[in-house]
Scaffold this active site. Structure first.
Site, mmCIF file in Angstrom:
data_model
loop_
_atom_site.group_PDB
_atom_site.id
_atom_site.type_symbol
_atom_site.label_atom_id
_atom_site.label_comp_id
_atom_site.label_asym_id
_atom_site.label_seq_id
_atom_site.Cartn_x
_atom_site.Cartn_y
_atom_site.Cartn_z
ATOM 1 N N ARG A 216 0.649 -0.884 0.112
ATOM 2 C CA ARG A 216 0.167 0.130 -0.053
ATOM 3 C C ARG A 216 0.976 1.179 0.061
ATOM 4 N NH1 ARG A 216 -2.991 3.545 4.354
ATOM 5 N NH2 ARG A 216 -1.401 3.120 5.234
ATOM 6 N N GLU B 238 -2.201 -0.741 8.611
ATOM 7 C CA GLU B 238 -0.609 -0.345 9.634
ATOM 8 C C GLU B 238 -0.659 -0.967 10.469
ATOM 9 O OE1 GLU B 238 -0.151 3.683 9.849
ATOM 10 O OE2 GLU B 238 -0.386 4.473 8.040
HETATM 11 O O1 IFM Z 1 3.824 7.057 10.591
HETATM 12 C C1 IFM Z 1 2.105 7.014 11.072
HETATM 13 C C2 IFM Z 1 1.509 6.919 9.270
HETATM 14 O O2 IFM Z 1 1.880 7.674 8.346
HETATM 15 C C3 IFM Z 1 -0.067 6.783 10.316
HETATM 16 N N1 IFM Z 1 -0.252 6.352 11.047
HETATM 17 C C4 IFM Z 1 0.287 6.186 12.109
HETATM 18 C C5 IFM Z 1 1.738 5.508 11.449
HETATM 19 C C6 IFM Z 1 3.135 5.905 12.844
HETATM 20 O O3 IFM Z 1 2.906 6.629 13.733
#
Ligand code: IFM
Length: 482
Positions: free
Chosen positions: A112, A385
Site C-alpha cells: 500500500r 498499518e
Molecule cells: O507514520 C504514521 C502513519 O503516517 C500514519 N499512521 C501512524 C504511523 C505511525 O505514527
C-alpha cells in the site's frame, strides 16, 4: 545496489532457519506479549507492507511537484522534533526500482502506497501533471512485474499548499476538489491498481492537524477540528462516487485509525471523558460511513455544517475497510483539553509500551475487529498499518536486531488469527512500515521500518523483524487483495 541486495539475500537465507529470530538482546530480556504462540492465518490471507508519499518519496521539487502543507510545516522552525523534513526522506522517488526489488526479495504479496496530490495536481485543482502520474505508473508496473499487488491510498495528509491557501479542509469545496483529483488518478492507474483507499486516518488528520496543531497545517481548536472532520468525511464519499463512476471494476474503501479507548481511572468524569474521546477518534468516522449519522454525543456540533445529501454521500457503501491499529488509549477528564475535555491519562502499571510511549495491547486489535463485526456489519477488513517504534541498534553482520518490534509483530499477528477465529472478516495485513521514514512531527529520529534506512547514505538494511515477517509471508501462500 548489488551489494545491498546480496546482503539482504544472505540475511534472508540465514533467517529461513526453522527457529524464528525472536532473540532478545542479552541486556534487555524480552517478555513475550500476550497472546502467546505462533501466528496462524488462513492460506488466502494477504501479507504486505505500507508506506506514504511524503514520508518516503523525497524529490519534493522534481517532476513538477509543488509544495504540500507538510513541506511548509516541516520547514517552519520548531515544528519537527529533530529539525528534519521530507525533502529527501528515503529518496524513494528515485530509488523505487531498488525498493520494489527489496519488497520482492522479502516476499511481500501486497504493497500500500499513497499518491501525492501535489504531484498529480500541483495547484490542487485544474491541470493534471502528467509527469507526476508517470512516477506512479512506473512504480505500479514495477510492483506488478514482481507479482506484488498494489493498493493506492489517495490522501495521506499531504494537501497541496495552494489548497490550504483556499481554506483547505475548512472549505467545503474540497469535497469536489478531492473528487477531481481522485478521478484523474484512477483514469491513469485504474487499469492496473484495483484496490483504492480514499483517505488515511481522517480522525488523526483532523485531531492533530486541525485541533492540536502539532501536525500540518498547524490549526487549532474545536471548531477547526469539527469543520475539517466533516469535510474529510464528505470528501471520502465524493471520492468514492467519482471513482465508481469512472470504473466499475475497482474495490473501494478508506483507512481509519481505530483503537480501544479506556478510562484512565474509574472516576465518573474519566469514564465519560473516555466515551467522548472514543467518539472523536473512532465513531466520528465509523458512524457516518456505516450508519449515515454522527455519534449522538456530537450531533449538535456537526449539524450546522451538514447540507442536504451530505450524510447519504458519506454513507455510500465501501468494498473494504482499512484499519490502522497500534494500541489502546487511556483517557482522563481534562477541562483544558480542546478535544471534548478529554486527554491522555495514566496507563495501568506494567503496561508495555513502545519508544513513543504508546501502550501495547495485541488483544486491543481483537477488540477493534470484534467491534466492527458486532456494530458495523462485519465489513471485509485489511489491517493497513500495524507496527512499533523502537530505538534500533546499529546493524551487525548486515542485520539490525530489533527483538521488541519482532515480538510486537508476532503478538499482533497471533491476535489477527484470533479475530478471524472469532468470525471477523479480516482478510490481510500490511505492516507499518516497509522502511524507516519521516515520522511527521518526530522527524527521522523515530523509526518504524522493517528495513533500516541510513538517511545519510540511503543504505537499506533488513531488520530482524522484517526477516521475521518475510519468513511468515513466504510460508503462508498467496493472498488476495481486496
Ligand atoms: O507514520 C504514521 C502513519 O503516517 C500514519 N499512521 C501512524 C504511523 C505511525 O505514527
Amino acid at each position: 545496489m548489488l551489494r545491498r541486495r546480496d546482503l539482504l539475500l544472505s540475511a534472508l537465507a540465514a533467517a529461513s532457519l526453522p527457529a524464528l529470530p525472536v532473540t532478545a538482546r542479552a541486556q534487555t530480556p524480552l517478555t513475550p506479549l500476550p497472546p502467546a504462540g505462533t501466528p496462524r492465518l488462513p492460506p488466502d490471507f494477504l501479507w504486505g507492507a505500507s508506506t506514504s508519499a511524503y514520508q518516503i518519496e523525497g524529490a519534493v521539487a522534481e517532476g513538477g511537484r509543488k509544495p504540500s502543507i507538510w513541506d511548509v510545516f516541516s520547514h517552519t522552525p520548531g515544528r519537527i522534533a529533530d529539525g528534519t523534513n521530507g525533502d529527501v526522506a528515503c529518496d524513494h522517488y528515485n530509488r523505487y526500482a531498488d525498493d520494489v526489488a527489496l519488497m520482492g526479495d522479502l516476499g511481500l504479496q501486497a504493497y500500500r502506497f499513497s499518491i501525492a496530490w501535489p504531484r498529480v495536481m500541483p495547484d490542487g485543482t485544474g491541470a493534471v501533471n502528467a509527469a507526476g502520474l508517470d512516477f506512479y505508473d512506473r512504480l505500479v508496473d514495477a510492483l506488478l512485474a514482481r507479482g506484488i499487488q498494489p493498493m493506492a491510498c489517495l490522501y495521506h495528509w499531504d494537501l497541496p499548499q495552494a489548497l490550504q491557501e483556499r481554506g483547505g479542509w475548512h472549505n467545503r469545496d474540497i469535497a469536489d476538489w478531492f473528487a477531481d483529483y481522485a478521478r484523474a488518478s484512477v483514469r491513469r492507474l485504474g487499469d492496473r491498481v484495483k484496490p483504492w483507499a480514499m483517505l488515511n486516518e481522517p480522525s488523526v488528520h483532523a485531531i492533530f492537524g486541525h485541533g492540536f496543531g502539532n501536525h500540518a497545517p498547524g490549526l487549532t481548536g474545536w471548531d477547526s477540528y469539527v469543520k475539517a472532520q466533516h469535510h474529510l468525511n464528505l470528501a471520502q464519499g465524493t471520492g468514492i462516487a467519482a471513482v465508481r463512476a469512472e470504473r466499475s471494476d475497482l474495490k473501494l474503501g478508506t483507512v481509519l485509525s481505530l483503537q480501544p479507548i479506556f478510562p484512565s481511572s474509574q472516576d465518573a468524569a474519566d469514564i465519560t471523558a473516555a466515551a467522548r474521546f472514543d467518539a472523536c477518534w473512532n465513531t466520528i468516522n465509523l458512524d457516518p460511513l456505516f450508519h449515515g449519522r454522527y455519534p449522538a454525543l456530537f450531533a449538535d456540533d456537526f449539524a450546522p455544517l451538514i447540507k442536504s445529501g451530505d450524510m447519504e454521500t458519506i454513507h455510500a457503501p465501501v468494498d473494504f475497510l482499512g484499519v490502522n491499529y497500534y494500541g489502546p488509549s487511556y483517557i482522563k477528564h481534562d477541562p483544558a483539553a480542546f478535544l471534548a475535555q478529554a486527554s491522555w491519562g495514566a496507563v495501568p502499571a506494567d503496561t508495555p509500551h513502545t519508544l513513543l510511549g504508546w501502550p501495547i495491547s495485541a488483544q486491543g486489535m481483537v477488540d477493534v475487529l470484534t467491534r466492527l463485526r458486532d456494530d458495523y456489519g462485519n465489513p471485509p477488513v485489511f489491517i493497513t498499518e500495524n507496527g512499533a517504534c523502537y530505538e534500533d541498534p546499529a546493524p551487525v553482520d548486515g542485520v539490525v536486531q530489533d527483538p521488541e518490534r519482532t515480538e510486537y509483530f508476532r503478538a499482533h499477528l497471533v491476535a489477527a488469527g484470533e479475530a478471524i477465529a472469532q468470525g471477523c472478516a479480516l482478510k490481510g495485513y500490511y505492516a507499518w512500515s516497509l522502511l524507516d521514514n519521516f515520522e511527521w512531527a518526530e522527524g527521522e529520529r523515530r523509526r518504524f521500518g522493517m528495513v533500516r534506512v541510513d538517511f545519510a547514505t540511503q543504505q537499506r538494511t533488513p531488520k530482524q523483524s522484517g526477516l521475521y515477517l518475510s519468513q511468515l509471508m513466504k510460508a503462508h501462500g498467496s493472498g488476495k487483495a481486496p
